[in-house]
Design a protein around this motif. Structure first.
Motif, PDB file in Angstrom:
ATOM      1  N   VAL A   1       1.019  -1.205   0.081  1.00 41.09           N
ATOM      2  CA  VAL A   1      -0.050   0.147  -0.027  1.00 41.09           C
ATOM      3  C   VAL A   1       0.965   1.192  -0.064  1.00 41.09           C
ATOM      4  CG1 VAL A   1      -1.805   1.045   1.116  1.00 41.09           C
ATOM      5  CG2 VAL A   1      -1.689  -1.338   1.297  1.00 41.09           C
ATOM      6  N   PHE A   2       0.767   2.066  -1.015  1.00 38.49           N
ATOM      7  CA  PHE A   2       1.701   3.046  -1.371  1.00 38.49           C
ATOM      8  C   PHE A   2       1.285   4.463  -1.086  1.00 38.49           C
ATOM      9  CE2 PHE A   2       5.041   4.760  -4.950  1.00 38.49           C
ATOM     10  CZ  PHE A   2       5.653   5.331  -3.973  1.00 38.49           C
ATOM     11  N   ALA A   3       1.589   5.096  -0.384  1.00 41.00           N
ATOM     12  CA  ALA A   3       0.941   6.480   0.039  1.00 41.00           C
ATOM     13  C   ALA A   3       2.051   7.762  -0.617  1.00 41.00           C
ATOM     14  CB  ALA A   3       0.793   6.857   1.485  1.00 41.00           C
ATOM     15  N   HIS A   4       1.231   8.458  -0.966  1.00 45.19           N
ATOM     16  CA  HIS A   4       1.774   9.794  -1.905  1.00 45.19           C
ATOM     17  C   HIS A   4       2.439  10.688  -0.836  1.00 45.19           C
ATOM     18  CE1 HIS A   4      -1.299  12.687  -1.035  1.00 45.19           C
ATOM     19  NE2 HIS A   4      -2.295  11.633  -1.296  1.00 45.19           N
ATOM     20  N   GLY A   5       3.313  11.653  -1.097  1.00 44.50           N
ATOM     21  CA  GLY A   5       3.749  12.792  -0.300  1.00 44.50           C
ATOM     22  C   GLY A   5       2.963  13.939  -0.066  1.00 44.50           C
TER      23      GLY A   5
END
Length: 231
Positions: free
Chosen positions: A39-43
């Protein structure tokens, strides 16, 4: 390699409906083609479709990983009216992150779930992993020093209950080589450096390397870390 987009309504007073972008191998019935889901979260300043996010997700998928991306509430609001907003406060971001994790677990039922985040997204991932059961956390350009300066933000890292890796550009203004080593207990946190990279892993032209090369290294470090979780 399959790419699907599906909606998961988060019906609360504060959170908008979300779209989750999934990239990687799926079976014909929509199940995972890999036991691990990232699960990849943005900045803070760019959403899930930013080239950095896309290149990382596609590179990880090429290595056999399955990656789910999503936008935090303020970015979902930006998409509705085109207005640019600052990030939500950490409690709201963490609530939203946990809702996505729950929805993804329920839908795909992965054997192993790893959180990954770019900058602010990585910091939120470490905060989530203090209380939520996940198998690993990977921070891409962890924002150690706040934008206006001050003491390094180490508490989320120290409180993280999952195996943790930090992948950092050597010239990262939020914590570069020569600083971070003294802040981290490398017996507990795996640390990998990207040559001459800034906060987005971009090197200077004179360095002889490229952002693409650094992204490939980041992907390689991530895959090695994930495959070593069962070791």
């Amino acid at each position: 390699m399959d790419k699907i987009l599906f909606r998961e309504p988060f019906e609360t007073q504060q959170l908008l409906p979300s779209e989750i972008l999934l990239e990687g191998d799926l079976t014909q019935d929509g199940a995972l083609g890999n036991e691990t889901l990232i699960v990849f979260a943005h900045g803070a300043g760019a959403n899930m479709l930013h080239p950095f996010m896309t290149d990382m997700a596609q590179g990880l998928a090429h290595e056999g990983m399955v990656v789910a991306r999503f936008n935090f509430p303020y970015m979902r609001a930006n998409a509705l009216d085109g207005k640019r907003r600052p990030p939500d406060r950490a409690p709201k971001l963490v609530t939203d992150f946990n809702l996505h994790i729950a929805a993804i677990r329920d839908y795909f039922k992965p054997k192993r779930l790893v959180l990954m985040g770019k900058s602010m997204g990585g910091r939120m991932a470490t905060i989530v992993a203090e209380h939520s059961l996940v198998d690993g956390v990977i921070c891409l350009g962890y924002p150690f020093v706040p934008p206006k300066g001050g003491a390094p933000r180490l508490e989320p890292i120290q409180a993280c209950q999952a195996p943790l890796m930090v992948i950092q550009g050597e010239r990262d203004k939020f914590g570069g080589k020569g600083e971070v080593e003294s802040w981290l207990d490398q017996r507990l946190v795996k640390l990998a450096w990207l040559p001459d990279g800034d906060h987005s892993f971009v090197p200077r032209k004179s360095s002889g390397t490229t952002q693409a090369a650094n992204l490939n290294q980041a992907i390689s470090h991530s895959v090695k870390f994930i495959r070593g979780l069962d070791a």
